[in-house]
Design a protein around this motif. Structure first.
Motif, mmCIF file in Angstrom:
data_model
loop_
_atom_site.group_PDB
_atom_site.id
_atom_site.type_symbol
_atom_site.label_atom_id
_atom_site.label_comp_id
_atom_site.label_asym_id
_atom_site.label_seq_id
_atom_site.Cartn_x
_atom_site.Cartn_y
_atom_site.Cartn_z
ATOM 1 N N LEU A 1 -4.182 8.750 36.972
ATOM 2 C CA LEU A 1 -5.537 9.090 37.384
ATOM 3 C C LEU A 1 -5.889 10.522 37.008
ATOM 4 C CD1 LEU A 1 -5.492 7.660 41.043
ATOM 5 C CD2 LEU A 1 -6.216 6.495 38.951
ATOM 6 N N GLY A 2 -7.144 10.723 36.687
ATOM 7 C CA GLY A 2 -7.650 12.064 36.465
ATOM 8 C C GLY A 2 -8.514 12.496 37.629
ATOM 9 N N ALA A 3 -8.617 13.798 37.820
ATOM 10 C CA ALA A 3 -9.454 14.327 38.894
ATOM 11 C C ALA A 3 -9.958 15.703 38.493
ATOM 12 C CB ALA A 3 -8.664 14.426 40.202
ATOM 13 N N THR A 4 -11.173 16.007 38.894
ATOM 14 C CA THR A 4 -11.695 17.343 38.664
ATOM 15 C C THR A 4 -12.626 17.718 39.807
ATOM 16 O OG1 THR A 4 -12.925 18.773 37.138
ATOM 17 C CG2 THR A 4 -13.602 16.475 37.226
ATOM 18 N N GLN A 5 -12.411 18.909 40.334
ATOM 19 C CA GLN A 5 -13.178 19.395 41.477
ATOM 20 C C GLN A 5 -13.179 18.370 42.612
ATOM 21 O OE1 GLN A 5 -16.298 21.939 41.582
ATOM 22 N NE2 GLN A 5 -15.940 22.913 39.629
ATOM 23 N N MET B 1 -10.612 22.083 47.844
ATOM 24 C CA MET B 1 -11.473 20.938 47.563
ATOM 25 C C MET B 1 -10.867 20.047 46.487
ATOM 26 S SD MET B 1 -15.317 21.063 45.953
ATOM 27 C CE MET B 1 -14.698 21.923 44.500
ATOM 28 N N THR B 2 -10.334 20.655 45.420
ATOM 29 C CA THR B 2 -9.757 19.876 44.330
ATOM 30 C C THR B 2 -8.501 19.150 44.780
ATOM 31 O OG1 THR B 2 -10.629 21.502 42.755
ATOM 32 C CG2 THR B 2 -8.964 19.977 41.938
ATOM 33 N N ALA B 3 -7.660 19.827 45.551
ATOM 34 C CA ALA B 3 -6.440 19.201 46.053
ATOM 35 C C ALA B 3 -6.767 18.029 46.972
ATOM 36 C CB ALA B 3 -5.587 20.237 46.788
ATOM 37 N N TRP B 4 -7.771 18.188 47.817
ATOM 38 C CA TRP B 4 -8.182 17.103 48.721
ATOM 39 C C TRP B 4 -8.666 15.903 47.901
ATOM 40 C CZ3 TRP B 4 -7.642 16.963 53.963
ATOM 41 C CH2 TRP B 4 -8.267 15.898 54.631
ATOM 42 N N HIS B 5 -9.454 16.200 46.885
ATOM 43 C CA HIS B 5 -9.959 15.136 46.019
ATOM 44 C C HIS B 5 -8.816 14.405 45.327
ATOM 45 C CE1 HIS B 5 -12.482 12.951 43.295
ATOM 46 N NE2 HIS B 5 -12.151 13.658 42.231
ATOM 47 N N MET B 6 -7.843 15.156 44.831
ATOM 48 C CA MET B 6 -6.716 14.541 44.131
ATOM 49 C C MET B 6 -5.901 13.637 45.038
ATOM 50 S SD MET B 6 -5.371 17.803 41.913
ATOM 51 C CE MET B 6 -3.966 16.931 41.158
ATOM 52 N N LEU B 7 -5.513 14.151 46.183
ATOM 53 C CA LEU B 7 -4.575 13.427 47.044
ATOM 54 C C LEU B 7 -5.260 12.395 47.936
ATOM 55 C CD1 LEU B 7 -2.195 16.354 48.079
ATOM 56 C CD2 LEU B 7 -1.633 14.405 46.607
ATOM 57 N N VAL B 8 -6.393 12.757 48.494
ATOM 58 C CA VAL B 8 -7.032 11.875 49.478
ATOM 59 C C VAL B 8 -7.982 10.887 48.800
ATOM 60 C CG1 VAL B 8 -8.434 11.778 51.579
ATOM 61 C CG2 VAL B 8 -6.816 13.668 51.223
ATOM 62 N N THR B 9 -8.908 11.411 47.981
ATOM 63 C CA THR B 9 -9.916 10.549 47.372
ATOM 64 C C THR B 9 -9.336 9.700 46.248
ATOM 65 O OG1 THR B 9 -11.571 12.257 47.853
ATOM 66 C CG2 THR B 9 -12.215 10.488 46.354
ATOM 67 N N ARG B 10 -8.586 10.311 45.349
ATOM 68 C CA ARG B 10 -8.109 9.610 44.166
ATOM 69 C C ARG B 10 -6.782 8.897 44.396
ATOM 70 N NH1 ARG B 10 -10.441 7.651 40.597
ATOM 71 N NH2 ARG B 10 -9.553 8.525 38.675
ATOM 72 N N ALA B 11 -5.766 9.601 44.858
ATOM 73 C CA ALA B 11 -4.437 8.993 45.014
ATOM 74 C C ALA B 11 -4.312 8.187 46.301
ATOM 75 C CB ALA B 11 -3.357 10.073 44.973
ATOM 76 N N ILE C 1 2.537 11.780 42.291
ATOM 77 C CA ILE C 1 2.797 13.037 41.596
ATOM 78 C C ILE C 1 1.474 13.782 41.452
ATOM 79 C CG2 ILE C 1 3.570 14.145 39.469
ATOM 80 C CD1 ILE C 1 5.478 11.801 39.060
ATOM 81 N N TYR C 2 1.484 15.007 41.904
ATOM 82 C CA TYR C 2 0.315 15.895 41.907
ATOM 83 C C TYR C 2 0.496 16.855 40.741
ATOM 84 C CZ TYR C 2 -2.566 19.622 44.202
ATOM 85 O OH TYR C 2 -3.485 20.584 44.548
ATOM 86 N N GLU C 3 -0.261 16.625 39.659
ATOM 87 C CA GLU C 3 0.038 17.246 38.364
ATOM 88 C C GLU C 3 -1.103 18.136 37.872
ATOM 89 O OE1 GLU C 3 1.828 18.106 35.979
ATOM 90 O OE2 GLU C 3 0.506 18.086 34.251
ATOM 91 N N HIS C 4 -0.720 19.336 37.413
ATOM 92 C CA HIS C 4 -1.703 20.225 36.791
ATOM 93 C C HIS C 4 -1.041 21.148 35.776
ATOM 94 C CE1 HIS C 4 -0.422 23.494 39.641
ATOM 95 N NE2 HIS C 4 -0.067 22.429 40.318
ATOM 96 N N ILE C 5 0.190 20.831 35.375
ATOM 97 C CA ILE C 5 0.925 21.674 34.429
ATOM 98 C C ILE C 5 0.729 21.198 32.993
ATOM 99 C CG2 ILE C 5 3.220 22.433 33.698
ATOM 100 C CD1 ILE C 5 4.039 22.478 36.614
ATOM 101 N N GLY C 6 0.866 19.890 32.766
ATOM 102 C CA GLY C 6 0.562 19.363 31.446
ATOM 103 C C GLY C 6 1.749 19.049 30.575
ATOM 104 N N GLY D 1 3.528 3.417 41.592
ATOM 105 C CA GLY D 1 3.257 4.804 41.943
ATOM 106 C C GLY D 1 2.059 5.375 41.205
ATOM 107 N N THR D 2 1.624 6.555 41.655
ATOM 108 C CA THR D 2 0.399 7.165 41.137
ATOM 109 C C THR D 2 0.646 8.595 40.702
ATOM 110 O OG1 THR D 2 -1.031 5.811 42.539
ATOM 111 C CG2 THR D 2 -1.954 7.886 41.734
ATOM 112 N N LEU D 3 0.211 8.928 39.490
ATOM 113 C CA LEU D 3 0.153 10.310 39.028
ATOM 114 C C LEU D 3 -1.309 10.695 38.938
ATOM 115 C CD1 LEU D 3 2.139 12.025 36.186
ATOM 116 C CD2 LEU D 3 -0.337 12.287 36.314
ATOM 117 N N VAL D 4 -1.670 11.794 39.594
ATOM 118 C CA VAL D 4 -3.041 12.278 39.534
ATOM 119 C C VAL D 4 -3.022 13.676 38.940
ATOM 120 C CG1 VAL D 4 -2.942 13.058 41.959
ATOM 121 C CG2 VAL D 4 -5.167 12.707 40.836
ATOM 122 N N SER D 5 -3.828 13.864 37.888
ATOM 123 C CA SER D 5 -3.806 15.100 37.116
ATOM 124 C C SER D 5 -5.155 15.791 37.150
ATOM 125 C CB SER D 5 -3.431 14.802 35.658
ATOM 126 O OG SER D 5 -3.611 15.942 34.846
#
Length: 349
Positions: free
Chosen positions: A291-295, A156-166, A243-248, A263-267
């Motif tokens: 961009l930020g994303a959660t859940q 769900m979180t990955a879908w939100h990051m890539l599809v909804t946000r990015a 860029i699909y980011e969750h490392i920090g 380009g877009t970075l979504v964290s």
């Protein structure tokens, strides 16, 4: 019923997490009671045990990813029936504010992550648990409980990051950081659904090889000095679209420099630290999007489960633990020596 309970915080889960007998929950009118067949681990389970970065209600039952069978429904429940196979949507929101009613339940000011911020004694590491009807999704018969639990939060979180946000588009170049994690595994597969050119990163050769098996087109070791230069070489120095980011902290400055114009970075996380820096010239000269994303949304979870049912997204499970040994999962997750999700089976002691 049996549940994994802790009554104080400690850095060592073995010191505080115990399998205890607790009462089976009493339902509110809008809730369903679930016999839990599988529960998956998330990093927020460790945060809860540690009491960092936020305090949570004690005594506590962790676990935000649950799959099982509905055994009782409240009097106001209309769409879910006893016997339904379901998976949890752990985003508890008010459902009436502007953000919720405009499809942005993840931005609700009342939002709580079920199994992390909820309690006392309310989470998925138990033989039975309860959730509002609106927070469960029915499972197709060909999706197993273990697979559903393993994919629910990260998918769900990955879908939100890539599809909804990015707003991913076919053919883009997508950099998936931490491809060996649960988040990374979901991100690789979703990006490939859109026929993107996927560059994944991982911390060792074994994980790198598995990222390729999952569908990544290229892979680099983000623990090596100059890893970002290798990414740039792969793109013929053009950079990446997403860029699909969750490392920090340890990788963020280099990531920003890899983005193309516009380009877009979504964290969605910062497991190595949150106090990072960036070169602001990249922000305004290249017009990049940070961009930020959660859940995510319940609809996004339903999309992911649908793709799992079609065999296009395949949950990856590293370890399945009996409930009597479930604390080992916390230790294994903290050591980061895994590829995929850890699942415990509360009905099997």
């Amino acid at each position: 019923m049996k549940a994994a309970v802790y009554r104080e915080h400690d850095k060592d889960p073995k010191k505080v997490v115990r399998i205890e007998d607790v009462e089976i929950p009493t339902l509110k009118p809008n809730e369903v009671l679930i016999k839990v067949e599988a529960s998956a681990y998330n990093y927020n389970d460790l945060w809860g045990i540690w009491g960092e970065p936020i305090k949570i209600p004690l005594p506590h039952i962790s676990g935000s990813d649950v799959a099982g069978t509905v055994v009782e429904v409240g009097e106001d429940v209309t769409k879910i029936n006893v016997g339904d196979r379901v998976v949890s949507h752990p985003n508890l929101t008010c459902r009436v504010c502007y953000e919720c009613t405009s499809g942005r339940e993840y931005d609700c000011s009342s939002r709580l992550v079920w199994g992390f911020q909820t309690g006392p004694l309310w989470g998925g590491f138990a033989q039975y648990t309860h959730l509002p009807e609106v927070n469960v999704v029915k499972l197709p018969d060909n999706v197993s409980f273990n697979d559903a639990a393993a994919i629910s939060m990260v998918g769900m979180t990955a879908w939100h990051m890539l599809v909804t946000r990015a707003k991913i588009e076919p053919g883009q170049t997508v950099l998936i950081m931490g491809g060996g994690s649960g988040m990374g595994i979901a991100g690789i597969q979703i990006a490939k659904l859109f026929n993107c050119d996927v560059i994944a990163t991982a911390g060792n050769k074994e994980k790198m090889d598995k990222c390729i098996e999952l569908g990544a087109d290229h892979v680099v070791n983000h623990r090596e000095e100059g890893w970002h230069k290798k990414v740039r070489e792969i793109t013929n120095k053009e950079g990446v679209d997403i860029i699909y980011e969750h490392i920090g902290k340890t990788v963020f400055p280099q990531e920003v420099g890899l983005l193309k114009m516009g380009g877009t970075l979504v964290s969605t996380g910062a497991t190595t630290g949150y106090d990072s820096t960036i070169d602001l010239r990249y922000l305004f000269f290249r017009g990049i999007n940070l961009l930020g994303a959660t859940q995510g949304t319940k609809a996004g979870l339903e999309q992911v489960i649908g793709w799992v049912s079609k065999g296009k997204i395949k949950p990856v499970i590293d370890t399945i633990l009996p409930f009597s040994n479930m604390v080992e999962g916390h230790i294994k997750m903290a050591d980061s020596q895994l590829f995929g999700k850890i699942v415990t089976t509360p009905q099997k002691l």
